[in-house]
Design a protein around this motif. Structure first.
Motif, PDB file in Angstrom:
ATOM      1  N   HIS A 197      -0.137  10.158 -14.597  1.00  0.00           N
ATOM      2  CA  HIS A 197       0.693   9.080 -14.312  1.00  0.00           C
ATOM      3  C   HIS A 197       0.696   9.050 -12.558  1.00  0.00           C
ATOM      4  O   HIS A 197       0.281   7.768 -12.209  1.00  0.00           O
ATOM      5  N   ASP A 198       1.035  10.134 -12.127  1.00  0.00           N
ATOM      6  CA  ASP A 198       1.031  10.090 -10.798  1.00  0.00           C
ATOM      7  C   ASP A 198      -0.131   9.829  -9.961  1.00  0.00           C
ATOM      8  O   ASP A 198      -0.282   8.793  -9.006  1.00  0.00           O
ATOM      9  N   VAL A 199      -1.211  10.322 -10.379  1.00  0.00           N
ATOM     10  CA  VAL A 199      -2.696  10.242  -9.518  1.00  0.00           C
ATOM     11  C   VAL A 199      -3.189   9.020  -9.982  1.00  0.00           C
ATOM     12  O   VAL A 199      -3.980   8.332  -8.992  1.00  0.00           O
ATOM     13  N   TYR A 200      -3.610   8.561 -11.169  1.00  0.00           N
ATOM     14  CA  TYR A 200      -4.359   7.587 -11.620  1.00  0.00           C
ATOM     15  C   TYR A 200      -3.417   6.406 -12.192  1.00  0.00           C
ATOM     16  O   TYR A 200      -4.062   5.527 -12.596  1.00  0.00           O
ATOM     17  N   ARG A 245      -6.942   5.626 -27.630  1.00  0.00           N
ATOM     18  CA  ARG A 245      -7.698   5.031 -28.762  1.00  0.00           C
ATOM     19  C   ARG A 245      -8.962   4.133 -28.140  1.00  0.00           C
ATOM     20  O   ARG A 245      -9.943   4.503 -28.350  1.00  0.00           O
ATOM     21  N   GLU A 246      -8.626   3.781 -26.915  1.00  0.00           N
ATOM     22  CA  GLU A 246      -9.698   2.518 -26.484  1.00  0.00           C
ATOM     23  C   GLU A 246     -10.485   3.497 -25.542  1.00  0.00           C
ATOM     24  O   GLU A 246     -11.601   3.107 -25.054  1.00  0.00           O
ATOM     25  N   ARG A 247     -10.058   4.546 -25.076  1.00  0.00           N
ATOM     26  CA  ARG A 247     -10.883   5.376 -24.080  1.00  0.00           C
ATOM     27  C   ARG A 247     -11.672   6.604 -24.702  1.00  0.00           C
ATOM     28  O   ARG A 247     -11.140   7.048 -25.832  1.00  0.00           O
ATOM     29  N   SER A 248     -12.928   6.942 -24.171  1.00  0.00           N
ATOM     30  CA  SER A 248     -13.544   8.303 -24.607  1.00  0.00           C
ATOM     31  C   SER A 248     -13.224   9.329 -24.323  1.00  0.00           C
ATOM     32  O   SER A 248     -12.000   9.498 -23.238  1.00  0.00           O
ATOM     33  N   TRP A 249     -13.516  10.523 -24.950  1.00  0.00           N
ATOM     34  CA  TRP A 249     -13.137  11.882 -24.662  1.00  0.00           C
ATOM     35  C   TRP A 249     -13.673  12.206 -23.124  1.00  0.00           C
ATOM     36  O   TRP A 249     -12.989  12.825 -22.238  1.00  0.00           O
ATOM     37  N   LEU A 278     -12.966  13.578 -17.678  1.00  0.00           N
ATOM     38  CA  LEU A 278     -13.181  13.562 -16.338  1.00  0.00           C
ATOM     39  C   LEU A 278     -11.640  13.397 -15.203  1.00  0.00           C
ATOM     40  O   LEU A 278     -11.736  13.911 -14.283  1.00  0.00           O
ATOM     41  N   ARG A 279     -10.871  12.917 -15.857  1.00  0.00           N
ATOM     42  CA  ARG A 279      -9.666  12.510 -15.145  1.00  0.00           C
ATOM     43  C   ARG A 279      -8.883  13.691 -15.187  1.00  0.00           C
ATOM     44  O   ARG A 279      -8.274  14.233 -14.108  1.00  0.00           O
ATOM     45  N   ILE A 280      -9.028  14.825 -15.973  1.00  0.00           N
ATOM     46  CA  ILE A 280      -8.212  15.928 -16.218  1.00  0.00           C
ATOM     47  C   ILE A 280      -8.968  16.784 -15.149  1.00  0.00           C
ATOM     48  O   ILE A 280      -8.473  17.617 -14.236  1.00  0.00           O
ATOM     49  N   ALA A 281      -9.926  17.002 -15.246  1.00  0.00           N
ATOM     50  CA  ALA A 281     -11.032  17.395 -14.143  1.00  0.00           C
ATOM     51  C   ALA A 281     -10.843  17.131 -12.769  1.00  0.00           C
ATOM     52  O   ALA A 281     -10.783  17.935 -11.833  1.00  0.00           O
ATOM     53  N   GLY A 282     -10.476  15.971 -12.540  1.00  0.00           N
ATOM     54  CA  GLY A 282     -10.145  15.595 -11.214  1.00  0.00           C
ATOM     55  C   GLY A 282      -8.896  15.704 -10.602  1.00  0.00           C
ATOM     56  O   GLY A 282      -8.519  16.068  -9.587  1.00  0.00           O
ATOM     57  N   LEU A 283      -7.901  16.071 -11.650  1.00  0.00           N
ATOM     58  CA  LEU A 283      -6.756  16.743 -11.306  1.00  0.00           C
ATOM     59  C   LEU A 283      -6.830  18.182 -10.614  1.00  0.00           C
ATOM     60  O   LEU A 283      -5.774  18.658  -9.934  1.00  0.00           O
ATOM     61  N   LEU A 284      -7.913  18.845 -11.092  1.00  0.00           N
ATOM     62  CA  LEU A 284      -7.971  20.284 -10.608  1.00  0.00           C
ATOM     63  C   LEU A 284      -8.646  20.174  -8.999  1.00  0.00           C
ATOM     64  O   LEU A 284      -8.570  21.336  -8.524  1.00  0.00           O
TER      65      LEU A 284
END
Length: 51
Positions: free
Chosen positions: A7-10, A21-25, A30-36
């Motif tokens: 929420h904070d970053v993206y 449900r509308e987004r792919s794994w 990729l967004r979780i990896a970006g948080l790293l």
């Protein structure tokens, strides 16, 4: 921690009806990896400052 960082970053609210449900794994991964790689709770958790 990841939910708050998404929420904070993206600006992603994972509680929004149908969002995940509308987004792919791949999209989520990729967004979780970006948080790293940015200043985030997730990054600080897995890369704590040296003491």
């Amino acid at each position: 921690m990841i939910e708050a960082d998404l929420h904070d970053v993206y600006g992603v609210d994972v509680e929004a009806p149908g969002l995940l449900r509308e987004r792919s794994w791949r999209w989520l991964r990729l967004r979780i990896a970006g948080l790293l790689s940015c200043d985030s709770r997730t990054h600080r958790h897995f890369n704590p400052p040296e003491t």
